[in-house]
Design a protein around this motif. Structure first.
Motif, PDB file in Angstrom:
ATOM      1  N   ASP A  69       2.701  -1.064  -0.698  1.00  0.00           N
ATOM      2  CA  ASP A  69       1.481  -1.875  -0.812  1.00  0.00           C
ATOM      3  C   ASP A  69       1.820  -3.104  -1.654  1.00  0.00           C
ATOM      4  O   ASP A  69       1.621  -3.120  -2.867  1.00  0.00           O
ATOM      5  CB  ASP A  69       0.363  -1.077  -1.484  1.00  0.00           C
ATOM      6  N   LYS A  85      -3.290   0.722   0.386  1.00  0.00           N
ATOM      7  CA  LYS A  85      -3.898  -0.561   0.019  1.00  0.00           C
ATOM      8  C   LYS A  85      -3.434  -1.726   0.894  1.00  0.00           C
ATOM      9  O   LYS A  85      -3.876  -2.862   0.678  1.00  0.00           O
ATOM     10  CB  LYS A  85      -3.572  -0.879  -1.438  1.00  0.00           C
ATOM     11  N   HIS A  88      -0.966  -4.961  -3.782  1.00  0.00           N
ATOM     12  CA  HIS A  88      -1.465  -3.991  -4.756  1.00  0.00           C
ATOM     13  C   HIS A  88      -0.457  -3.848  -5.902  1.00  0.00           C
ATOM     14  O   HIS A  88      -0.829  -3.849  -7.087  1.00  0.00           O
ATOM     15  CB  HIS A  88      -1.699  -2.660  -4.054  1.00  0.00           C
ATOM     16  N   GLN A 138      -4.210  -2.490   3.821  1.00  0.00           N
ATOM     17  CA  GLN A 138      -5.349  -3.055   4.548  1.00  0.00           C
ATOM     18  C   GLN A 138      -6.150  -4.017   3.672  1.00  0.00           C
ATOM     19  O   GLN A 138      -6.950  -4.814   4.174  1.00  0.00           O
ATOM     20  CB  GLN A 138      -6.262  -1.935   5.046  1.00  0.00           C
ATOM     21  N   ASP A 139      -5.938  -3.924   2.358  1.00  0.00           N
ATOM     22  CA  ASP A 139      -6.667  -4.791   1.428  1.00  0.00           C
ATOM     23  C   ASP A 139      -5.841  -5.997   0.984  1.00  0.00           C
ATOM     24  O   ASP A 139      -6.217  -6.697   0.040  1.00  0.00           O
ATOM     25  CB  ASP A 139      -7.075  -3.992   0.184  1.00  0.00           C
ATOM     26  N   TYR A 156      -7.657  -9.415   0.659  1.00  0.00           N
ATOM     27  CA  TYR A 156      -8.640  -9.419  -0.428  1.00  0.00           C
ATOM     28  C   TYR A 156      -7.953  -9.472  -1.789  1.00  0.00           C
ATOM     29  O   TYR A 156      -8.353 -10.261  -2.665  1.00  0.00           O
ATOM     30  CB  TYR A 156      -9.524  -8.180  -0.339  1.00  0.00           C
TER      31      TYR A 156
END
Length: 286
Positions: free
Chosen positions: A242, A25, A245, A27-28, A31
């Motif tokens: 992460d 996660k 996350h 890479q997210d 967001y």
């Protein structure tokens, strides 16, 4: 993935290796930080305000991990957004001389929540079954004569479970988050702290020294999680590589717990309601 997927089951053997340090996660991050976290924090803030106003229950949050796993950042980016009057944070360090004169749970008391509060322990009394064991400090522990050295950890697990049950039965919920970080990710984060002058203050030489005991820590973490995750005081294992996350999971677990508690704003009734209406009318007529 549901919150339950991160919860350590009760009375069941686990393998820490079965809980990934990353779910891909990273890479997210942008967001999650910009789109997910603000909504979660807003909901958490509203529920916390009700908890604080009602003053019937409290929540003790335990954050446990090795250095650089994300405990401080979880406090900064999630919990610090809550109502400061209903929030307290305590960091556990090496016991002071005064603390060492008492039982090992004694220093916990100042960090406990009042009714209406969320209290956060940045590290905790669990250090007494982690660091003490890693560095074989059991010889410094005052124990009953009938307790053998190898039995002291089982004894402490039972004592901790009993105390957390006591808190729960008195209206104080205990929820515990273990930040499961990979060795490679810790290396990356420690190097960032060491190389970046603006982050040097976060670094301790002891952080690198403790890495020498990495495997021992993992074994002890695994046993601790297995022995002390209960229905009334569960452990959740975060995929700490992460970072955003993990913070979103912490937020969701806290929201779920607060919804279970179901706090409400106090309602004014009877004579107090009559008095309230009287003064509303008085002020409106000024």
């Amino acid at each position: 993935m549901t919150n339950n997927a991160y919860q350590v089951p009760v009375n069941k053997a686990i393998k820490l290796a079965d809980y990934p340090a990353s779910e891909g996660k990273q890479q997210d991050n942008d967001y999650i930080r910009d789109e997910i976290i603000p909504e979660l924090v807003a909901e958490l803030k509203e529920l916390h305000l009700k908890l604080h106003a009602e003053e019937e229950n409290g929540i003790l949050v335990v954050l446990q991990a090795l250095d650089a796993a994300g405990k401080d950042e979880t406090i900064s980016y999630i919990f610090s957004n809550l109502n400061a009057q209903g929030l307290k944070t305590t960091s556990f360090k090496k016991p002071s001389e005064e603390e060492s004169k008492h039982d090992y749970m004694w220093r916990l008391h100042d960090g406990l929540p009042a009714r209406g509060e969320i209290a956060i322990l940045n590290r905790s009394y669990y250090e007494e079954v982690i660091v003490t064991r890693v560095h074989d400090l059991v010889k410094d522990i005052e124990m009953p004569e009938y307790v053998e050295k190898e039995d002291v950890w089982k004894l402490r697990y039972r004592q901790i479970n009993d105390y957390e049950r006591y808190l729960h039965e008195n209206g104080f919920y205990v929820v515990k988050f273990f930040f499961n970080m990979s060795k490679d990710k810790q290396r990356e984060r420690l190097l960032e702290r060491m190389k970046n002058p603006e982050k040097n203050w976060e670094f301790s030489f002891n952080d690198v020294k403790e890495r020498e005991h990495w495997d021992t820590y993992q074994q002890i973490f695994e046993e601790m999680l297995q022995e002390t995750s209960t229905e009334y005081s569960p452990w959740y294992i975060m995929p700490a590589d992460d970072e955003w996350h993990s913070r979103s999971i912490v937020s969701k677990v806290m929201i779920e717990l607060l919804k279970e508690i179901n706090p409400k704003f106090p309602e004014i009734g009877g004579e107090d309601k009559e008095e309230l209406d009287k003064y509303i009318k008085q002020l409106e007529q000024e």
